[in-house]
Write an enzyme that holds these catalytic residues in place. Structure first.
Site, PDB file in Angstrom:
ATOM      1  N   ARG A 140       2.554  11.898   1.654  1.00  0.00           N
ATOM      2  CA  ARG A 140       1.691  10.750   1.371  1.00  0.00           C
ATOM      3  C   ARG A 140       0.314  10.925   2.015  1.00  0.00           C
ATOM      4  O   ARG A 140      -0.704  10.538   1.442  1.00  0.00           O
ATOM      5  CB  ARG A 140       2.352   9.457   1.840  1.00  0.00           C
ATOM      6  CG  ARG A 140       3.256   8.889   0.749  1.00  0.00           C
ATOM      7  CD  ARG A 140       4.422   8.122   1.295  1.00  0.00           C
ATOM      8  NE  ARG A 140       4.036   7.025   2.139  1.00  0.00           N
ATOM      9  CZ  ARG A 140       4.710   6.658   3.235  1.00  0.00           C
ATOM     10  NH1 ARG A 140       5.769   7.335   3.628  1.00  0.00           N
ATOM     11  NH2 ARG A 140       4.316   5.636   3.934  1.00  0.00           N
ATOM     12  N   ARG A 143      -5.873   3.837  -6.030  1.00  0.00           N
ATOM     13  CA  ARG A 143      -5.475   4.927  -5.140  1.00  0.00           C
ATOM     14  C   ARG A 143      -6.002   6.265  -5.627  1.00  0.00           C
ATOM     15  O   ARG A 143      -5.768   7.287  -4.980  1.00  0.00           O
ATOM     16  CB  ARG A 143      -3.965   4.981  -5.097  1.00  0.00           C
ATOM     17  CG  ARG A 143      -3.404   5.179  -3.709  1.00  0.00           C
ATOM     18  CD  ARG A 143      -1.925   4.968  -3.809  1.00  0.00           C
ATOM     19  NE  ARG A 143      -1.168   5.146  -2.621  1.00  0.00           N
ATOM     20  CZ  ARG A 143      -0.692   4.143  -1.891  1.00  0.00           C
ATOM     21  NH1 ARG A 143      -1.020   2.915  -2.146  1.00  0.00           N
ATOM     22  NH2 ARG A 143       0.110   4.408  -0.891  1.00  0.00           N
ATOM     23  N   LYS A 199      -3.717  -0.932   7.732  1.00  0.00           N
ATOM     24  CA  LYS A 199      -4.416  -1.716   6.708  1.00  0.00           C
ATOM     25  C   LYS A 199      -3.585  -2.905   6.231  1.00  0.00           C
ATOM     26  O   LYS A 199      -4.140  -3.929   5.873  1.00  0.00           O
ATOM     27  CB  LYS A 199      -4.891  -0.845   5.550  1.00  0.00           C
ATOM     28  CG  LYS A 199      -3.810  -0.254   4.696  1.00  0.00           C
ATOM     29  CD  LYS A 199      -4.412   0.710   3.688  1.00  0.00           C
ATOM     30  CE  LYS A 199      -3.341   1.606   3.102  1.00  0.00           C
ATOM     31  NZ  LYS A 199      -2.320   0.927   2.308  1.00  0.00           N
ATOM     32  N   ARG A 241       6.891   3.626  13.074  1.00  0.00           N
ATOM     33  CA  ARG A 241       7.348   2.622  12.112  1.00  0.00           C
ATOM     34  C   ARG A 241       8.668   3.063  11.471  1.00  0.00           C
ATOM     35  O   ARG A 241       9.556   2.237  11.239  1.00  0.00           O
ATOM     36  CB  ARG A 241       6.282   2.427  11.021  1.00  0.00           C
ATOM     37  CG  ARG A 241       6.631   1.308  10.066  1.00  0.00           C
ATOM     38  CD  ARG A 241       5.545   1.086   9.032  1.00  0.00           C
ATOM     39  NE  ARG A 241       5.569   2.095   7.992  1.00  0.00           N
ATOM     40  CZ  ARG A 241       4.679   2.176   7.018  1.00  0.00           C
ATOM     41  NH1 ARG A 241       3.658   1.339   6.977  1.00  0.00           N
ATOM     42  NH2 ARG A 241       4.770   3.095   6.093  1.00  0.00           N
ATOM     43  N   ARG A 270      12.070   2.556   6.827  1.00  0.00           N
ATOM     44  CA  ARG A 270      11.693   2.531   5.417  1.00  0.00           C
ATOM     45  C   ARG A 270      12.132   3.827   4.753  1.00  0.00           C
ATOM     46  O   ARG A 270      11.996   4.902   5.328  1.00  0.00           O
ATOM     47  CB  ARG A 270      10.168   2.388   5.290  1.00  0.00           C
ATOM     48  CG  ARG A 270       9.759   1.001   4.859  1.00  0.00           C
ATOM     49  CD  ARG A 270       8.268   0.823   4.882  1.00  0.00           C
ATOM     50  NE  ARG A 270       7.549   1.772   4.028  1.00  0.00           N
ATOM     51  CZ  ARG A 270       6.286   1.596   3.655  1.00  0.00           C
ATOM     52  NH1 ARG A 270       5.628   0.527   4.047  1.00  0.00           N
ATOM     53  NH2 ARG A 270       5.674   2.490   2.917  1.00  0.00           N
TER      54      ARG A 270
HETATM   55  P1  AMP Z   1       2.037   1.714   0.292  1.00  0.00           P
HETATM   56  O1  AMP Z   1       2.865   0.588   0.783  1.00  0.00           O
HETATM   57  O2  AMP Z   1       0.662   1.292  -0.174  1.00  0.00           O
HETATM   58  O3  AMP Z   1       1.993   2.873   1.247  1.00  0.00           O
HETATM   59  O4  AMP Z   1       2.757   2.258  -1.047  1.00  0.00           O
HETATM   60  C1  AMP Z   1       4.069   2.764  -1.004  1.00  0.00           C
HETATM   61  C2  AMP Z   1       4.311   3.627  -2.242  1.00  0.00           C
HETATM   62  O5  AMP Z   1       4.165   2.852  -3.440  1.00  0.00           O
HETATM   63  C3  AMP Z   1       3.389   4.801  -2.419  1.00  0.00           C
HETATM   64  O6  AMP Z   1       3.773   5.927  -1.659  1.00  0.00           O
HETATM   65  C4  AMP Z   1       3.495   5.054  -3.930  1.00  0.00           C
HETATM   66  O7  AMP Z   1       4.723   5.689  -4.245  1.00  0.00           O
HETATM   67  C5  AMP Z   1       3.568   3.641  -4.486  1.00  0.00           C
HETATM   68  N1  AMP Z   1       2.229   3.083  -4.748  1.00  0.00           N
HETATM   69  C6  AMP Z   1       1.614   2.055  -4.083  1.00  0.00           C
HETATM   70  N2  AMP Z   1       0.399   1.811  -4.596  1.00  0.00           N
HETATM   71  C7  AMP Z   1       0.229   2.693  -5.606  1.00  0.00           C
HETATM   72  C8  AMP Z   1      -0.838   2.952  -6.521  1.00  0.00           C
HETATM   73  N3  AMP Z   1      -1.986   2.265  -6.474  1.00  0.00           N
HETATM   74  N4  AMP Z   1      -0.655   3.940  -7.435  1.00  0.00           N
HETATM   75  C9  AMP Z   1       0.487   4.641  -7.500  1.00  0.00           C
HETATM   76  N5  AMP Z   1       1.523   4.470  -6.652  1.00  0.00           N
HETATM   77  C10 AMP Z   1       1.397   3.508  -5.713  1.00  0.00           C
END
Ligand code: AMP
Length: 198
Positions: A148, A92, A17, A131, A137
């Site tokens: 996750r 989310r 995405k 990745r 990461r």
């Molecule tokens: P992502 O890059 O979208 O996978 O986000 C990485 C991490 O950031 C997630 O595993 C959460 O710890 C935090 N995070 C990102 N977006 C949100 C959200 N909308 N609400 C809460 N935590 C978030």
């Protein structure tokens, strides 16, 4: 060329995405608002917010809703998001959907489309592990990855029911080449009358 579009892209981690979101946003001339990117940038810069969320991201947990929503409200209030934006990673869960509804509703706005990238769990897992090997990461450990994906299934997937009831979800097959998937997304948006002005 810019065109107004208020979009959300949703999919399990590893669905692609992030990559697709950037492509769509560039074509529409709208900013990508990725909460994950905002948190990672703050961690990298050692800001107060970064220090607050480091352990949460490493564990693969969610940052508290109110804090996250406040950051998104600030970001969407900036001039470049006035005519549209592509949200990636927010909302989310259904609480965050409520926060976003409130914010956009007060401006007389709403999301135009929710792009769901549909990728089977096994495929997401193997892409994430790849990745992890390539980018290293901090939240790409096996444990955090599985955690996750669980959060996605239990907390994020339900937001699709809410948006589905509004008739704005486009489910896109997320397996295929990058270009094929981009084309599928553009076709779905086009069918809603959301197209890049020429
Ligand atoms: P992502 O890059 O979208 O996978 O986000 C990485 C991490 O950031 C997630 O595993 C959460 O710890 C935090 N995070 C990102 N977006 C949100 C959200 N909308 N609400 C809460 N935590 C978030």
């Amino acid at each position: 060329m810019t065109a107004s579009a208020r979009l959300l892209i949703v999919g399990p981690q590893g669905s692609g995405k992030g990559t697709q979101g950037v492509r769509i946003a560039e074509s529409f001339g709208i900013p990508v608002v990725s909460t994950g990117d905002i948190f990672r940038a703050n961690i990298k810069d050692g800001t107060e917010l970064g220090q607050q969320v480091t352990a949460i991201l490493e564990a693969g947990d969610l940052v508290p809703d109110e804090l996250t929503s406040e950051i998104v409200r600030d970001r969407l209030s900036q001039d470049d998001a006035a005519h549209g934006f592509l949200l990636d990673g927010y909302p989310r869960n259904t609480t965050q959907v409520g926060h976003l509804d409130e914010f956009l509703g007060a401006r007389g706005e709403g999301l135009d489309a929710v792009i769901l990238l549909d990728v089977p769990r096994g495929e997401s897992l193997s892409r994430l592990k790849l990745r992890a090997a390539e980018q290293g990461r901090a939240d790409d450990t096996d444990e955090a990855i599985a955690h996750r994906l669980d959060i996605y299934e239990h907390e994020t997937a339900p937001i699709l029911e809410v948006y589905g009831a509004r008739g704005i979800v486009d489910t896109i097959d997320g397996v295929g080449s990058l270009d094929e998937i981009t084309d599928r997304i553009f076709a779905a948006l086009d069918a809603r009358g959301l197209r890049v002005a020429v």
